[in-house]
Design a protein around this motif. Structure first.
Motif, PDB file in Angstrom:
ATOM      1  N   ALA A 107       9.568 -50.453 -11.738  1.00 42.64           N
ATOM      2  CA  ALA A 107      10.323 -50.243 -13.039  1.00 42.64           C
ATOM      3  C   ALA A 107       9.521 -50.524 -14.263  1.00 42.64           C
ATOM      4  O   ALA A 107       9.503 -49.679 -15.069  1.00 42.64           O
ATOM      5  CB  ALA A 107      11.504 -51.131 -13.077  1.00 42.64           C
ATOM      6  N   VAL A 108       8.441 -51.487 -14.067  1.00 40.90           N
ATOM      7  CA  VAL A 108       7.499 -51.756 -14.997  1.00 40.90           C
ATOM      8  C   VAL A 108       6.503 -50.580 -15.399  1.00 40.90           C
ATOM      9  O   VAL A 108       6.208 -50.256 -16.179  1.00 40.90           O
ATOM     10  CB  VAL A 108       6.867 -52.833 -14.993  1.00 40.90           C
ATOM     11  CG1 VAL A 108       5.644 -53.298 -15.740  1.00 40.90           C
ATOM     12  CG2 VAL A 108       7.844 -54.388 -15.116  1.00 40.90           C
ATOM     13  N   LEU A 109       5.905 -50.166 -14.102  1.00 37.20           N
ATOM     14  CA  LEU A 109       5.107 -49.068 -14.271  1.00 37.20           C
ATOM     15  C   LEU A 109       5.614 -47.755 -14.750  1.00 37.20           C
ATOM     16  O   LEU A 109       4.835 -46.900 -15.451  1.00 37.20           O
ATOM     17  CB  LEU A 109       4.356 -49.041 -12.837  1.00 37.20           C
ATOM     18  CG  LEU A 109       3.489 -49.797 -12.367  1.00 37.20           C
ATOM     19  CD1 LEU A 109       2.906 -49.703 -10.891  1.00 37.20           C
ATOM     20  CD2 LEU A 109       2.325 -50.092 -13.304  1.00 37.20           C
ATOM     21  N   GLY A 110       6.873 -47.508 -14.191  1.00 34.64           N
ATOM     22  CA  GLY A 110       7.448 -46.208 -14.780  1.00 34.64           C
ATOM     23  C   GLY A 110       7.852 -46.521 -16.323  1.00 34.64           C
ATOM     24  O   GLY A 110       7.651 -45.421 -17.129  1.00 34.64           O
ATOM     25  N   THR A 111       8.015 -47.452 -16.765  1.00 30.79           N
ATOM     26  CA  THR A 111       8.330 -47.735 -18.255  1.00 30.79           C
ATOM     27  C   THR A 111       6.984 -47.417 -19.140  1.00 30.79           C
ATOM     28  O   THR A 111       6.906 -47.010 -19.966  1.00 30.79           O
ATOM     29  CB  THR A 111       8.785 -48.914 -18.643  1.00 30.79           C
ATOM     30  OG1 THR A 111      10.107 -49.345 -17.751  1.00 30.79           O
ATOM     31  CG2 THR A 111       9.269 -49.210 -19.855  1.00 30.79           C
ATOM     32  N   ILE A 112       5.968 -48.026 -18.537  1.00 32.83           N
ATOM     33  CA  ILE A 112       4.622 -47.697 -19.270  1.00 32.83           C
ATOM     34  C   ILE A 112       4.205 -46.506 -19.111  1.00 32.83           C
ATOM     35  O   ILE A 112       3.852 -45.878 -20.135  1.00 32.83           O
ATOM     36  CB  ILE A 112       3.719 -48.698 -18.560  1.00 32.83           C
ATOM     37  CG1 ILE A 112       3.821 -50.188 -18.671  1.00 32.83           C
ATOM     38  CG2 ILE A 112       2.286 -48.300 -18.877  1.00 32.83           C
ATOM     39  CD1 ILE A 112       3.151 -51.231 -18.163  1.00 32.83           C
ATOM     40  N   ALA A 113       4.573 -45.696 -18.197  1.00 37.19           N
ATOM     41  CA  ALA A 113       4.127 -44.351 -17.883  1.00 37.19           C
ATOM     42  C   ALA A 113       5.034 -43.400 -18.678  1.00 37.19           C
ATOM     43  O   ALA A 113       4.250 -42.540 -19.546  1.00 37.19           O
ATOM     44  CB  ALA A 113       4.442 -43.708 -16.727  1.00 37.19           C
ATOM     45  N   VAL A 114       6.353 -43.769 -19.047  1.00 32.93           N
ATOM     46  CA  VAL A 114       7.233 -43.259 -20.221  1.00 32.93           C
ATOM     47  C   VAL A 114       6.539 -43.675 -21.583  1.00 32.93           C
ATOM     48  O   VAL A 114       6.213 -42.400 -22.412  1.00 32.93           O
ATOM     49  CB  VAL A 114       8.531 -43.474 -20.265  1.00 32.93           C
ATOM     50  CG1 VAL A 114       9.348 -43.009 -21.319  1.00 32.93           C
ATOM     51  CG2 VAL A 114       9.360 -43.247 -18.722  1.00 32.93           C
ATOM     52  N   ALA A 115       6.148 -44.627 -21.877  1.00 33.15           N
ATOM     53  CA  ALA A 115       5.527 -44.897 -23.149  1.00 33.15           C
ATOM     54  C   ALA A 115       4.275 -43.925 -23.425  1.00 33.15           C
ATOM     55  O   ALA A 115       4.121 -43.341 -24.519  1.00 33.15           O
ATOM     56  CB  ALA A 115       5.253 -46.291 -23.311  1.00 33.15           C
ATOM     57  N   PHE A 116       3.349 -44.161 -22.360  1.00 35.91           N
ATOM     58  CA  PHE A 116       2.050 -43.280 -22.403  1.00 35.91           C
ATOM     59  C   PHE A 116       2.278 -41.798 -22.579  1.00 35.91           C
ATOM     60  O   PHE A 116       1.852 -41.053 -23.349  1.00 35.91           O
ATOM     61  CB  PHE A 116       1.064 -43.720 -21.256  1.00 35.91           C
ATOM     62  CG  PHE A 116       0.491 -44.823 -21.618  1.00 35.91           C
ATOM     63  CD1 PHE A 116       0.064 -45.397 -22.779  1.00 35.91           C
ATOM     64  CD2 PHE A 116       0.142 -45.764 -20.477  1.00 35.91           C
ATOM     65  CE1 PHE A 116      -0.361 -46.803 -22.896  1.00 35.91           C
ATOM     66  CE2 PHE A 116      -0.495 -47.009 -20.630  1.00 35.91           C
ATOM     67  CZ  PHE A 116      -0.797 -47.496 -21.655  1.00 35.91           C
ATOM     68  N   ALA A 117       3.262 -41.280 -21.829  1.00 35.30           N
ATOM     69  CA  ALA A 117       3.604 -39.959 -21.903  1.00 35.30           C
ATOM     70  C   ALA A 117       3.887 -39.798 -23.220  1.00 35.30           C
ATOM     71  O   ALA A 117       3.531 -38.564 -23.839  1.00 35.30           O
ATOM     72  CB  ALA A 117       4.316 -39.402 -20.771  1.00 35.30           C
ATOM     73  N   MET A 118       4.826 -40.407 -23.731  1.00 28.06           N
ATOM     74  CA  MET A 118       5.515 -40.084 -25.027  1.00 28.06           C
ATOM     75  C   MET A 118       4.306 -40.153 -26.128  1.00 28.06           C
ATOM     76  O   MET A 118       4.695 -39.187 -27.143  1.00 28.06           O
ATOM     77  CB  MET A 118       6.751 -41.024 -25.323  1.00 28.06           C
ATOM     78  CG  MET A 118       7.888 -40.695 -24.439  1.00 28.06           C
ATOM     79  SD  MET A 118       8.633 -39.128 -24.855  1.00 28.06           S
ATOM     80  CE  MET A 118       9.079 -39.199 -26.587  1.00 28.06           C
ATOM     81  N   VAL A 119       3.576 -40.927 -26.152  1.00 26.70           N
ATOM     82  CA  VAL A 119       2.515 -41.044 -26.889  1.00 26.70           C
ATOM     83  C   VAL A 119       1.794 -39.666 -27.006  1.00 26.70           C
ATOM     84  O   VAL A 119       1.090 -39.196 -27.873  1.00 26.70           O
ATOM     85  CB  VAL A 119       1.591 -42.200 -26.722  1.00 26.70           C
ATOM     86  CG1 VAL A 119       0.368 -42.076 -27.474  1.00 26.70           C
ATOM     87  CG2 VAL A 119       2.268 -43.428 -27.194  1.00 26.70           C
ATOM     88  N   ASN A 120       1.432 -39.329 -25.645  1.00 29.20           N
ATOM     89  CA  ASN A 120       0.467 -38.092 -25.483  1.00 29.20           C
ATOM     90  C   ASN A 120       1.382 -36.911 -25.991  1.00 29.20           C
ATOM     91  O   ASN A 120       0.809 -35.791 -26.782  1.00 29.20           O
ATOM     92  CB  ASN A 120       0.340 -37.814 -24.195  1.00 29.20           C
ATOM     93  CG  ASN A 120      -0.437 -36.815 -23.914  1.00 29.20           C
ATOM     94  OD1 ASN A 120      -1.371 -36.719 -24.410  1.00 29.20           O
ATOM     95  ND2 ASN A 120      -0.700 -36.185 -22.570  1.00 29.20           N
TER      96      ASN A 120
END
Length: 100
Positions: A62-75
């Motif tokens: 859940a934590v890694l998925g949330t971090i991945a969402v944040a980074f992908a949105m920034v991209n």
């Protein structure tokens, strides 16, 4: 479990090295248009990471998925901002019209 984790880690490292090598080969003149146009592919990353974060098999997932969402949105947002800025350079200004 350990074998699966090791396989995923090897795939991640190989994909990282391959991606870095591909980016090095792109000429600097093509880099910005190419990257800004391909940032929409990060939408796939967003969907996948939202599934992982929402599924939440473990707290780490859940934590890694949330971090991945944040980074992908920034991209994605950064890619659209770069594209917009690049397109603004090619628009003519109303004040630049020659007077007759």
């Amino acid at each position: 479990m350990t074998d699966n984790l090791m396989t995923l880690l090897v795939i991640f490292v190989l994909a990282t090295l391959l991606g870095a090598e591909v980016i090095k080969k792109v000429p600097s003149l093509l880099h910005t248009p190419l990257m800004s146009g391909s940032n929409a592919i990060s939408g796939i990353t967003i969907i996948g990471s939202m599934v992982v974060a929402g599924w939440g098999a473990t707290t780490l997932a859940a934590v890694l998925g949330t971090i991945a969402v944040a980074f992908a949105m920034v991209n994605v947002v950064g890619g659209y901002m770069v594209t917009d800025r690049m397109l603004q350079m090619f628009k003519s200004k109303k004040d630049d019209k020659p007077k007759s």
